[in-house]
Design an enzyme around this catalytic site. Sequence first.
Site, PDB file in Angstrom:
ATOM      1  N   LYS A 372      91.596  60.593 -86.303  1.00 47.81           N
ATOM      2  CA  LYS A 372      91.784  59.206 -86.722  1.00 47.81           C
ATOM      3  C   LYS A 372      91.017  58.971 -88.016  1.00 47.81           C
ATOM      4  CE  LYS A 372      91.830  54.625 -84.553  1.00 47.81           C
ATOM      5  NZ  LYS A 372      91.520  53.888 -83.303  1.00 47.81           N
ATOM      6  N   GLU A 458      95.148  46.682 -67.392  1.00 41.83           N
ATOM      7  CA  GLU A 458      94.905  45.288 -67.028  1.00 41.83           C
ATOM      8  C   GLU A 458      95.131  45.021 -65.544  1.00 41.83           C
ATOM      9  OE1 GLU A 458      95.666  45.542 -71.352  1.00 41.83           O
ATOM     10  OE2 GLU A 458      96.783  46.256 -69.587  1.00 41.83           O
ATOM     11  N   ARG A 486     100.182  41.329 -68.404  1.00 41.72           N
ATOM     12  CA  ARG A 486     100.465  42.616 -67.772  1.00 41.72           C
ATOM     13  C   ARG A 486      99.835  42.727 -66.393  1.00 41.72           C
ATOM     14  NH1 ARG A 486      99.793  47.168 -72.393  1.00 41.72           N
ATOM     15  NH2 ARG A 486     101.316  48.123 -71.042  1.00 41.72           N
TER      16      ARG A 486
END
Length: 741
Positions: A372, A458, A486
């Site tokens: 990244k 979640e 969610r």
Amino acid sequence: MLSTCAAPCARTPVLLGRGSKTSGGRALRRANAARKSAAPKMGRDRRICAVRADAALPESELEEGEIQGIEGYGAISTKPATPLLDTVNVPAHLKSLDMDQLKQVAKELRADLIYNVSQTGGHLGSSLGVIELTVALNYVFDQPEDRIIWDVGHQAYPHKMLTGRRDRMNTMRQTDGLSPFTKRSESPYDCFGAGHSSTSISAGLGMAVARDMQGKSNHVISIIGDGAITGGMAYEAMNNAGYLDTNMIIVLNDNQQVSLPTQYNALNQDPVGALSSTFARLQSSKPLRELRESAKAITKTMPVPVQEVTAKVDEYARGMISGSGSTLFEELGLYYIGTVDGHNLEDLVAILQEVKATRSVGPVLIHIVTEKGRGYSYAEGAQDKYHGVSRFDVATGKQKKAAASAPTYTQVFADALVGEAGKDDKVVAVHAAMGGGTGLNHFEKYYADRTFDVGIAEQHAVTFAAGLAVEGLKPMCTIYSTFLQRGWDQVVHDVALQKLPVRFAMDRAGLVGEDGPTHAGAYDVTFMACLPDMVVMAPSNEAELCHMMATSIAYDEGPSCFRYPRGAGIGVDMEAEGVVFANPGYEGKVLPIGKGRILEQGTDVALLGYGTCTNRCLEAAATLREMGVSVTVADARFCKPLDTELVRDLAKNHGALVTVEEGSIGGFASHVLQFLALDGLLDGNLKVRPMTLPDVPIDHGNYDKQINDAGLSASHIASTALSLMGQKAEAMEVLAAVTSK
């Protein structure tokens, strides 16, 4: 600031077939820990070293004209020269390039991306990590006929640049500009919209099944990161893909950000290693895979014990398993290829070409390892890898953040939770891989043993919090409004129906500016206030947020929630509003449940605000007073239980009532209207107008522009009040002033 990296880089063994060892997310690491210990070690040992975020590239590595911060590229204080990339307007233009030219395209694409994001802000680190992958995918496959689905969309900037939108990158996240995520209405190359994580495999599998049912032959490729793959939906999709045995490709982009960031050394050696590269190419080769598919078909006709022995021999031959059993991907039915250096363009192209050309049926997972922030030293050295940035100076990496006039609601929330935890050792915090965004990283500095990051999960976060509540703890389940969608089934079934005292802090409520409709908190009032026994609150300012934090912690009779917006507060005098500075943290006062307040008293029209919209009601009242209208402004504070005494008083003592909320139809106004109807208050001359978000998504852009487009500005509120009172001309005049700005 120091961050960690791996240098020299460890060479990870490539393991192949239906299942393998991986070095991806925590769950995969735990599942395969025993097998990894038996895996052959290749290359140098991994060591940990400190890297300064402001460290420059060594002078000896800089070529003439090169600046610090960007690997292999000249100064780009102005837009960089990209002669080869300039010839690529659509993916088809890559097809005639040779490998050296493709590498040059990748180099120019990386430099151009850094420059563009430095001008607009946005998601940089993730996009830098997939430059080579994006070039390889667009070179090998034929978009838009072949479907390429990017999970979340944080890493899709290079995809946009290679699919005809490069000339609009300077409009990213701006009004009428490019979306920060993939968006079907924006381009035919965006075959599936994104914004929330862990959806790409499910969507890709659906597309692949539909393709087969319609007799088509296009390819479907889903790209998912090692963070997003920890979401339960990704495993559900892989399990179903293995069962259906549908031909599709899954690319697992493992940037190892789940644990320690890695940085490759400067010894001109491949990050993964020549032997690993050879294994990956061999296992992806068409003859070997088709031979294995034929062998499996024959084996299936043999007795079951023979099938099991044959499968085990095959796995042992590739060193995939220890005697204890096979790997996770094997159990899910995926054909595994990896690990592959995600920055080795030549390997990526070769592997993708072989997989594309193979006729055998079944889902294939290609596990690539990337870095990244790759290619920009300030991103590589930063702890968050420049995941999301504001505008910045390329040469120094310094971000250009505007000075805030007041602390953000998120900061106030975190400090209020710190204050409450200081008084009560039962207070704990739960978040779903959003410690920075929710402010709970700040809470963790004081109470690390009371902070729980459950990953991108979640549903689990909600039920985990329910379990904590069962045992007498006081969980603050902190999830963005848009992401709590969610976990709503768990809110209903595991919390509300059992009347468990879980507290929900819903950040990013309402419109969210540049992040657009995928991250807007439009629906939480509607889906939370319809639940029995749920206390639903919204603060009008940062002091009220502290009070609602204290109220929620003190309330043990059932579940409660409160919503608050993105961005800075209005700058109230916290002490004057009753907030105590606890050092550390804030301590609010406990509010009476279900009681609002009158802020300004008048006689003609009542403006009833819910949440931060109340401040725009005050602005509208000032405009109306200048026009001779006497206005009452009330702050509802609670949607549930509704302050029926307050609403009844407003209805009986005013000819007109306007409710204002930054939420969808079905929210606060619905509860007010339900009460007014049942109480008979709509049977007379009272005129009522609910003001909510419109029943359409509001596109990304400037927040004030969004509010204006939604019809919720102070001028819209004033105009609505005037219209209710029959002053149509004055109402139009107020709106005309908004339009002329």
